[in-house]
Design a protein around this motif. Structure first.
Motif: not given
Length: 89
Positions: A16-29
């Motif tokens: 869940x830590x890595x999924x949350x970070x993936x989501x955050x970077x997609x939001x930034x993109x």
């Protein structure tokens, strides 16, 4: 806490830590209009794929931890865990 349960908790947290970070970077993109400031799209893509790969590794550990926990309590494993090289062959 028994080691098997600690492995289960740690692996679940890592996924869940890595999924949350993936989501955050997609939001930034997806939401950024100004690419002149950091993080730039290339940094976001790198970080996204880095966390995605780590998330997949953590998911393998989570599946193994679930299987080990089930074995500990006398149940049959539910996941067939393969490495990347095993999937490619």
């Amino acid at each position: 806490m028994p080691p098997r349960l600690a492995d289960l908790a740690n692996a679940g947290y890592a996924v869940f830590y890595h999924v949350a970070h993936c989501h955050a970077y997609l939001d930034q993109l997806c939401l950024r209009k100004d690419y002149t400031t950091f993080p730039r799209p290339t940094e976001c893509l790198y970080c996204f794929f880095s966390h995605a790969r780590s998330g997949l590794d953590a998911l393998l550990y989570l599946c193994r931890a679930v299987n080990n926990t089930l074995k500990e309590y006398g149940r049959a494993p539910i996941f067939e865990v393969k490495t990347v090289s095993q999937w490619l062959n």
